[in-house]
Structure formats: structure tokens, C-alpha cells
Design a protein around this motif. Structure first.
Motif, PDB file in Angstrom:
ATOM      1  N   ALA A 276       0.829  -1.211   0.000  1.00 30.77           N
ATOM      2  CA  ALA A 276       0.000   0.000   0.000  1.00 30.77           C
ATOM      3  C   ALA A 276       0.862   1.258   0.000  1.00 30.77           C
ATOM      4  CB  ALA A 276      -0.931  -0.007   1.215  1.00 30.77           C
ATOM      5  N   PHE A 277       1.956   1.228   0.775  1.00 28.75           N
ATOM      6  CA  PHE A 277       2.863   2.380   0.832  1.00 28.75           C
ATOM      7  C   PHE A 277       3.497   2.653  -0.526  1.00 28.75           C
ATOM      8  CE2 PHE A 277       7.172   4.048   1.510  1.00 28.75           C
ATOM      9  CZ  PHE A 277       6.873   5.222   2.175  1.00 28.75           C
TER      10      PHE A 277
ATOM     11  N   PRO B   8       1.484   6.518  -3.704  1.00 34.78           N
ATOM     12  CA  PRO B   8       1.885   7.671  -4.527  1.00 34.78           C
ATOM     13  C   PRO B   8       1.462   7.553  -5.983  1.00 34.78           C
ATOM     14  CG  PRO B   8       3.692   6.937  -3.136  1.00 34.78           C
ATOM     15  CD  PRO B   8       2.631   5.882  -3.044  1.00 34.78           C
ATOM     16  N   LEU B   9       1.503   6.338  -6.540  1.00 38.27           N
ATOM     17  CA  LEU B   9       1.100   6.158  -7.932  1.00 38.27           C
ATOM     18  C   LEU B   9      -0.388   6.419  -8.108  1.00 38.27           C
ATOM     19  CD1 LEU B   9       3.107   2.897  -8.754  1.00 38.27           C
ATOM     20  CD2 LEU B   9       3.827   5.282  -8.969  1.00 38.27           C
TER      21      LEU B   9
ATOM     22  N   VAL C 126      -1.001  10.149  -8.054  1.00 37.44           N
ATOM     23  CA  VAL C 126      -0.631  10.772  -9.328  1.00 37.44           C
ATOM     24  C   VAL C 126      -1.741  10.602 -10.352  1.00 37.44           C
ATOM     25  CG1 VAL C 126       0.941  10.578 -11.298  1.00 37.44           C
ATOM     26  CG2 VAL C 126       1.851  10.615  -8.975  1.00 37.44           C
ATOM     27  N   VAL C 127      -2.324   9.403 -10.420  1.00 34.99           N
ATOM     28  CA  VAL C 127      -3.412   9.152 -11.370  1.00 34.99           C
ATOM     29  C   VAL C 127      -4.618  10.027 -11.035  1.00 34.99           C
ATOM     30  CG1 VAL C 127      -5.020   7.418 -12.243  1.00 34.99           C
ATOM     31  CG2 VAL C 127      -2.633   6.800 -11.818  1.00 34.99           C
ATOM     32  N   VAL C 128      -4.960  10.137  -9.768  1.00 37.65           N
ATOM     33  CA  VAL C 128      -6.108  10.949  -9.365  1.00 37.65           C
ATOM     34  C   VAL C 128      -5.873  12.417  -9.711  1.00 37.65           C
ATOM     35  CG1 VAL C 128      -7.460  11.760  -7.395  1.00 37.65           C
ATOM     36  CG2 VAL C 128      -6.809   9.351  -7.551  1.00 37.65           C
TER      37      VAL C 128
ATOM     38  N   LEU D  68       1.914  17.234 -15.580  1.00 41.44           N
ATOM     39  CA  LEU D  68       2.943  16.223 -15.347  1.00 41.44           C
ATOM     40  C   LEU D  68       2.335  14.913 -14.879  1.00 41.44           C
ATOM     41  CD1 LEU D  68       5.704  18.339 -13.558  1.00 41.44           C
ATOM     42  CD2 LEU D  68       5.642  17.581 -15.941  1.00 41.44           C
ATOM     43  N   ALA D  69       1.269  14.999 -14.075  1.00 39.01           N
ATOM     44  CA  ALA D  69       0.601  13.780 -13.612  1.00 39.01           C
ATOM     45  C   ALA D  69      -0.033  13.032 -14.774  1.00 39.01           C
ATOM     46  CB  ALA D  69      -0.453  14.132 -12.563  1.00 39.01           C
TER      47      ALA D  69
END
Length: 347
Positions: free
Chosen positions: A95-96, A100-101, A104-106, A319-320
Motif C-alpha cells: 500500500a505504501f 503515490p502512484l 498521481v493518477v487521481v 505532469l501527472a
């Protein structure tokens, strides 16, 4: 790249080395700092090997008896607690790493051009305007360079790795272990050391030959092959370890030449290892920043270099969106290779 983005005012040794190289061009001092990283890496490896040797022969004895019911119940509780703790650690780590990925998508779908949490609305605007943005920021050229470099690196590393793995696994020769250690040594050295060392080596070769070797796509390719080569050696070597030599012997007894038995018998059977090595080399090359920073010329910029240069002056949502598409592309490559070749057995 990660320490530079997230470290704030904290300076770690790789960042200091990079700044020393890019800002002051103090190559001797940067080389001295790199040797500290090499020494630390070697000390960790030596310490790890000593711990493993000390653990050899250490056994676990079952001191509980059938009559000791309390001890058995305690062992059962400890076992259950260990299982629960291990599962919590594994899932927490996953999960950690994925959180972050997901963020970024959200962010790539939120209405605001800047990172806000929680998002106040969602839109596809950052994706619909992406073609124009790519051209404006000159990212399309960097993307093409990264793809071309990753494919060339994957092919060269896989071919060289296959030859090396075949020689190491199938034949016994003098200094075999030493050669294998040298070939896979880039696994333990920091990438910043590899990049700086290759740059200094290229400049020294140019000085000895009396010519100027320009940093270009060729120097990038050499550097990327060097740090990705251990991965095909490992994956292809693992597939060759499980290979039954009697299949080749049977083919040759039926009239096939040695080359024909290699191409028609050996190659198809070790194909998952070959493709695993190619995928490793492709992805590592495509995402590589540190080695590319040292070996890329002014006219050769890869995707990671351009994205990092845009980090401080480009809208986070843009950038995301780019990062989301890159992640989707890498994941697609892995899924396709897994579907056709079953590469997970060697990754």
C-alpha cells in the motif's frame, strides 16, 4: 531524482555529487565522493555475506513436548501473531508503494491544474490538451529518444546477456566466477557512480586518442547497456539452469546440427528468460535518469531528463497526466509479455 524532489533542504550524498558535477564541474571532488558510495556498497555486501555465514548451521529445535500443553498453546499463539504481523507488513508495504502512484493518477483527472487534496472535481482536460502540450514542451522528441534508446538497450543487453549466461552456465573455464562477478557488479554499484565513471572514462579515452568524443545517443546506449546487462544474465541464466541438456542431445542424434539444436530446441525453451531480461532492460533504460544525466549530450534528451527539468515550472496536473500515460505504457508492456511468454517466473 527522488531525493532532489522530496528532500527539501536535506542533502544526501548522490545529490551533492550531482550538484558538484553540474554546477561547479569539480570532477575530482565528485569522483572522491563517488568512491565513498562504492565503499559503503562493498561494506554492506561483505557484512551481509558474513551474517549469512554465521547463520549457517544455526538450527531451530522444537523444545515443546506433547505433555506440555501450555507451551504448545503459546507456540500456536506466537505462530498466529507472527503470521498476522507478516501479512500486515507485506500489505502495508504494498500500500505504501502504490499510494503515490494512485495519487498521481487521481491528480491527472482533477479539474485544478495544481495538486489539491481531496480533488474538487474531475475532468479529461489535461489529457485532451496533452498532444499540444507535448509539442510545446518538446516532450515528443524526448519520448521518441527514450523509446529508441530503451529498445536498443533491451536488444543489445539481451543478446550480450544471453551469450554471457550461456557461457557461464554451460561451460567450465578459468576465472569463471571472477568474470561472472564482474559482469553482474553493476547491480551493487550506485547508478550515479556508473554514470560518472563512464563519463570520466570516455573523456580519458578521448584524451589518449587525441580526439573529442561527443556525448550523444551512442554514449547513452553504452551506459544503459552497462547497468542493465546483469538483469538478462540473471534471468537467462536461471532459465538455462532448469534446462534439460538431453533434449539437445536427442535432436543431434536425430540428425540436427549443433546450431540447429540451439535455434530450434534451446532458444524456444529459454524464451521466457530472454523476454524477461528484455523487459527488465527496456523498463530500466526507459526510466533511467542518473546515468542519462551524465552521458547525454546537448542534443540528446530523454524523457526522464525533460520531465525533471519541467518539474518546477509546469502544472502538476499536466505532469501527472504524462506520468499516468507512461505508467500505463510500462504496465501494458509487462502484461503483454506475461500473456505471451509468462515472464513472471523469471522476474
Amino acid at each position: 531524482m527522488t531525493p532532489a524532489m522530496l528532500g527539501g533542504g536535506v542533502k544526501v550524498l548522490p545529490v551533492v555529487i550531482t550538484n558538484t558535477f553540474t554546477s561547479t564541474s569539480n570532477w575530482p571532488f565528485a569522483s572522491a565522493l563517488s568512491m565513498i558510495l562504492v565503499a559503503v556498497a562493498l561494506l554492506v555486501i561483505v557484512g551481509y555475506q558474513r551474517v549469512l555465514k554465521q547463520m549457517d548451521g544455526v538450527g531451530v529445535s522444537d523444545v515443546a513436548t506433547a505433555d506440555d500443553g501450555g507451551s504448545l498453546r503459546l507456540d500456536s499463539l506466537v505462530s498466529k501473531a507472527t503470521t498476522v504481523g507478516y501479512n500486515a507488513l507485506v500489505y502495508g508495504t504494498v500500500a505504501f508503494l502504490l499510494a503515490p502512484l494512485v495519487i498521481v493518477v487521481v491528480i491527472s483527472f482533477q479539474e485544478s491544474a495544481y495538486a489539491t487534496w481531496p480533488p474538487r472535481g474531475f475532468t479529461l482536460q489535461h489529457y485532451t490538451t496533452l498532444p499540444e502540450t507535448l509539442g510545446y514542451l518538446n516532450i515528443d522528441a524526448a519520448l521518441f529518444t527514450s523509446l529508441k534508446l530503451a529498445i536498443a538497450t533491451g536488444i543489445c543487453s539481451t543478446v550480450l546477456g544471453a551469450l554471457a549466461a550461456f557461457a557461464i552456465v554451460r561451460y567450465d573455464f578459468k576465472y569463471q566466477t571472477t568474470i561472472e562477478t564482474v559482469l553482474i557488479s553493476p547491480l551493487i554499484y550506485p547508478w550515479i557512480v556508473i554514470g560518472l565513471s563512464l563519463l570520466l572514462f570516455i573523456n580519458r579515452i578521448g584524451a589518449l586518442l587525441g580526439v573529442t568524443i561527443q556525448l550523444s545517443f551512442g554514449t547513452l546506449l553504452v551506459g544503459h547497456i552497462m547497468f542493465t546487462l546483469p538483469y538478462p544474465i540473471r534471468t537467462i541464466g536461471a532459465s538455462l539452469q532448469n534446462y534439460n541438456l538431453s533434449l539437445e542431445e536427442a535432436a543431434q542424434n536425430l540428425g540436427a546440427t549443433e546450431l540447429e539444436s540451439y535455434l530450434r530446441i534451446t532458444l524456444p525453451l529459454v524464451q521466457p528468460g530472454l523476454m524477461s531480461g528484455f523487459v527488465f532492460a527496456f523498463i530500466l533504460s526507459f526510466n533511467q535518469y542518473i546515468v542519462s544525466l551524465f552521458l547525454s549530450g546537448a542534443q540528446t534528451k530523454t524523457m526522464p531528463l525533460v520531465l525533471f527539468s519541467l518539474f518546477y515550472n509546469t502544472a502538476p496536473a499536466t505532469l501527472a497526466a504524462i506520468a499516468t500515460l507512461l505508467m500505463a505504457g510500462v504496465l501494458s508492456v509487462i502484461l503483454v509479455m506475461e500473456y505471451f511468454f509468462g515472464i513472471s517466473d523469471f522476474m
